[in-house]
Design a protein around this motif. Structure first.
Motif, PDB file in Angstrom:
ATOM      1  N   GLN A 184      21.576  16.450  -2.712  1.00 59.25           N
ATOM      2  CA  GLN A 184      20.267  16.858  -3.205  1.00 59.25           C
ATOM      3  C   GLN A 184      19.357  17.165  -2.022  1.00 59.25           C
ATOM      4  O   GLN A 184      19.385  16.458  -1.002  1.00 59.25           O
ATOM      5  CB  GLN A 184      19.629  15.752  -4.047  1.00 59.25           C
ATOM      6  CG  GLN A 184      20.389  15.405  -5.321  1.00 59.25           C
ATOM      7  CD  GLN A 184      19.803  14.174  -5.991  1.00 59.25           C
ATOM      8  OE1 GLN A 184      19.880  13.070  -5.448  1.00 59.25           O
ATOM      9  NE2 GLN A 184      19.221  14.362  -7.172  1.00 59.25           N
ATOM     10  N   ASP A 194      20.571  20.776  -6.161  1.00 53.03           N
ATOM     11  CA  ASP A 194      21.289  19.586  -6.642  1.00 53.03           C
ATOM     12  C   ASP A 194      22.707  20.044  -6.972  1.00 53.03           C
ATOM     13  O   ASP A 194      22.906  20.892  -7.852  1.00 53.03           O
ATOM     14  CB  ASP A 194      20.587  19.020  -7.880  1.00 53.03           C
ATOM     15  CG  ASP A 194      21.143  17.664  -8.304  1.00 53.03           C
ATOM     16  OD1 ASP A 194      22.364  17.449  -8.190  1.00 53.03           O
ATOM     17  OD2 ASP A 194      20.343  16.817  -8.740  1.00 53.03           O
ATOM     18  N   ASP A 216      23.199  26.365  -7.983  1.00 55.06           N
ATOM     19  CA  ASP A 216      22.745  24.979  -7.962  1.00 55.06           C
ATOM     20  C   ASP A 216      21.440  24.804  -7.183  1.00 55.06           C
ATOM     21  O   ASP A 216      21.026  23.678  -6.897  1.00 55.06           O
ATOM     22  CB  ASP A 216      23.837  24.078  -7.370  1.00 55.06           C
ATOM     23  CG  ASP A 216      25.076  24.033  -8.258  1.00 55.06           C
ATOM     24  OD1 ASP A 216      24.973  24.430  -9.432  1.00 55.06           O
ATOM     25  OD2 ASP A 216      26.142  23.602  -7.773  1.00 55.06           O
ATOM     26  N   VAL A 218      17.547  25.033  -7.294  1.00 52.56           N
ATOM     27  CA  VAL A 218      16.522  24.973  -8.333  1.00 52.56           C
ATOM     28  C   VAL A 218      15.257  25.723  -7.906  1.00 52.56           C
ATOM     29  O   VAL A 218      14.633  26.430  -8.707  1.00 52.56           O
ATOM     30  CB  VAL A 218      16.187  23.497  -8.664  1.00 52.56           C
ATOM     31  CG1 VAL A 218      15.076  23.415  -9.705  1.00 52.56           C
ATOM     32  CG2 VAL A 218      17.427  22.758  -9.129  1.00 52.56           C
TER      33      VAL A 218
END
Length: 293
Positions: A184, A194, A216, A218
């Protein structure tokens, strides 16, 4: 069966193990050189002015990547002394505390930041007036060779393959491994990415980098005008990110057309985790200190 001799016992008693990184850090402040068996060529002003199978790789003190030193006889251009004021080297450089206690010089540090005794020279193509900087070091191991400013030439080739950014280091490499660790990236409590599908890129003397699938990520990413190049990976496109209500410039990069060594991170994106919170399997990592911090 005969046992060890006294001499071998004494030798073992005197030998103390050393961590390789510490040994490399100590060598970093010395002038280092190594012959290369590769044919090295370079163009300047549209002409091939270097063509040699007798080149040396040279690391001047505190420089972390090598340059080429070429015999005078294999430089097909005019060579003359040039006036140059050595730039102060005490106030420049970047810290790599895991490797060195003094600032190191990466390829961004100008060629004329000098830590070696010698004479500056110029390589010139009279027909085009194109010129490149060189340096003749006062060291017997480099007698009759000229260290050349890589960035001043149009193109460089090792055998028939073009080399960008700087020569490859035979004692440095990159390895890429897939990992299922939970990765993360966060800033001020906001999640940027993440994933459990990262690819880890290990590069000699640098922290491991986590390359992530774009799906992945965000945080919204926007291409910036910044670009960079790596001798091992190729040309990178950079991105800025919107994190919460702030914009963070040039925080991530991607190799869309990587060189063969980095093919496994094609289209993956990496972040400058020196400026972010990197959490691995739920544990926040200490921020690395690198030239990009």
């Amino acid at each position: 069966m005969p046992g060890p001799t006294k001499d071998s016992l004494d030798l073992d008693a005197d030998m103390t193990g050393v961590q390789m990184r510490d040994a490399m850090g100590q060598l970093l402040q010395k002038l280092r050189y190594e012959p290369t068996a590769k044919r090295i060529r370079a163009t300047l002003g549209g002409r091939t002015v270097v063509d040699t199978t007798r080149a040396m790789l040279v690391w001047e003190p505190r420089r972390v990547v090598p340059g080429y030193a070429v015999p005078y006889q294999d430089i097909h251009a005019e060579i003359s002394l040039r006036s140059s004021t050595p730039l102060e080297n005490d106030a420049v450089g970047f810290m790599l505390p895991d490797l060195s206690k003094v600032p190191v010089f990466d390829p961004r540090i100008p060629f004329d930041v000098r830590t070696t005794a010698g004479e500056p020279v110029e390589v010139r193509v009279p027909e085009t007036d194109a010129a490149a900087a060189g340096f003749r070091a006062h060291d017997p191991g480099l007698a009759d060779h000229v260290i050349l400013a890589f960035a001043d030439f149009d193109t460089w080739f090792e055998e028939d393959d073009e080399i960008i950014s700087h020569p490859h280091d035979p004692y440095g490499r990159i390895d890429i491994r897939g990992t299922s660790r939970h990765v993360q990236l966060m800033l001020d409590g906001h999640v940027l990415a993440d994933t459990t599908r990262a690819r880890m890129l290990f590069e000699t003397n640098l922290p491991a980098r986590y390359y992530l699938p774009m799906e992945d990520v965000v945080a919204p990413l926007e291409p910036s005008s910044t670009s960079s190049m790596c001798s091992y990976k190729g040309y990178a496109t950079w991105y800025s990110a919107t994190i919460g209500d702030q914009r963070v410039d040039d925080i991530a990069w991607q190799y869309e057309h990587p060189l063969s060594d980095a093919a496994d991170v094609r289209d993956y994106v990496a972040f400058l985790d020196e400026r972010l919170d990197l959490v691995i399997d739920g544990e926040q990592q200490k921020r690395s200190v690198t030239p990009w911090s």
